[in-house]
Design a protein around this motif. Structure first.
Motif, PDB file in Angstrom:
ATOM      1  N   LEU A  24       0.595  -1.205  -0.158  1.00 60.46           N
ATOM      2  CA  LEU A  24       0.031  -0.041   0.170  1.00 60.46           C
ATOM      3  C   LEU A  24       0.642   1.315   0.086  1.00 60.46           C
ATOM      4  O   LEU A  24       0.560   2.129  -0.594  1.00 60.46           O
ATOM      5  N   PRO A  25       1.838   1.420   0.781  1.00 62.96           N
ATOM      6  CA  PRO A  25       2.736   2.613   0.603  1.00 62.96           C
ATOM      7  C   PRO A  25       3.444   2.712  -0.600  1.00 62.96           C
ATOM      8  O   PRO A  25       3.485   3.960  -1.081  1.00 62.96           O
ATOM      9  N   LEU A  27       2.440   1.871  -3.586  1.00 62.64           N
ATOM     10  CA  LEU A  27       1.329   2.001  -4.442  1.00 62.64           C
ATOM     11  C   LEU A  27       0.823   3.550  -4.225  1.00 62.64           C
ATOM     12  O   LEU A  27       0.259   4.216  -5.322  1.00 62.64           O
ATOM     13  N   SER A  28       0.808   3.875  -3.048  1.00 65.68           N
ATOM     14  CA  SER A  28       0.407   5.299  -2.753  1.00 65.68           C
ATOM     15  C   SER A  28       1.584   6.090  -3.395  1.00 65.68           C
ATOM     16  O   SER A  28       0.959   7.396  -4.053  1.00 65.68           O
ATOM     17  N   MET A  29       2.582   5.697  -3.164  1.00 64.11           N
ATOM     18  CA  MET A  29       3.623   6.710  -3.503  1.00 64.11           C
ATOM     19  C   MET A  29       3.734   6.650  -5.328  1.00 64.11           C
ATOM     20  O   MET A  29       4.087   7.545  -5.865  1.00 64.11           O
ATOM     21  N   ALA A  31       0.976   6.391  -7.357  1.00 65.16           N
ATOM     22  CA  ALA A  31      -0.047   7.122  -7.521  1.00 65.16           C
ATOM     23  C   ALA A  31       0.417   8.519  -7.268  1.00 65.16           C
ATOM     24  O   ALA A  31      -0.191   9.447  -8.118  1.00 65.16           O
ATOM     25  N   LEU A  32       0.899   9.075  -6.270  1.00 68.54           N
ATOM     26  CA  LEU A  32       1.387  10.382  -6.124  1.00 68.54           C
ATOM     27  C   LEU A  32       2.293  10.916  -7.322  1.00 68.54           C
ATOM     28  O   LEU A  32       1.971  11.873  -7.813  1.00 68.54           O
TER      29      LEU A  32
END
Length: 131
Positions: A24-25, A27-29, A31-32
Motif C-alpha cells: 500500500l505505501p 502504491l500510494s507513492m 499514485a502520487l
C-alpha cells in the motif's frame, strides 16, 4: 494476581492482506508520482508559464507567513475559548478538558515549530538571520 482484562487472541490475517499492507505505501507513492506527472503534463499542454506562477507564489509567501503567525498568536491568546469550542464540538472530551487547558504551552510550542519549519522554512530563517 488476577488480571481484570482478559487477553484476546490476535485475529489471523491472510497472506494476501499482509502483502497488501506492505504494498500500500509503495502504491500510494506511485499514485502520487503519476498525479504529479499528469499535472505537469496539463501545465505543459496549456502552455502555462511556470516562472510567472513561481513569481506570484514568491510575492504571496510573506503574506501567508504573516497570516499564519497571527493565527498562532490569536490561538494562544484565546486558548481557553479554543478548548471550550473543542469541548462543545466533541473534539475535547469531558475527562481531558483540564489537561487540554493545561497544555497551552505545549500546543503553542508545536504550532511555533510547525510555523518555523514549514511556512517560514530553513532557507528563509537563514536569510533573515544573516547566514
Amino acid at each position: 494476581m488476577n488480571n481484570p482484562l482478559p487477553v484476546q487472541p490476535m485475529p489471523s490475517t491472510s497472506r494476501s492482506k499482509r502483502w497488501l499492507r506492505k504494498l500500500l505505501p509503495a502504491l500510494s507513492m506511485l499514485a502520487l508520482v503519476l498525479l504529479i506527472g499528469v499535472i505537469v503534463a496539463i501545465f505543459l499542454a496549456l502552455d502555462v508559464q511556470l516562472e510567472t506562477q513561481l513569481d506570484t507564489v514568491r510575492v504571496l509567501k510573506p503574506w501567508g507567513i504573516a497570516i499564519q503567525g497571527a493565527l498562532i498568536v490569536l490561538i494562544g491568546l484565546g486558548w481557553t475559548q479554543v478548548v471550550n469550542w473543542g469541548r462543545r464540538r466533541g473534539i475535547v472530551q469531558e475527562w481531558e478538558y483540564e489537561q487540554a487547558l493545561a497544555a497551552r504551552g505545549k500546543g503553542l510550542l508545536m504550532m511555533l515549530a510547525y510555523w518555523l519549519l514549514i511556512p517560514v522554512g530553513p532557507a528563509t530563517l537563514l536569510r533573515v538571520l544573516g547566514g
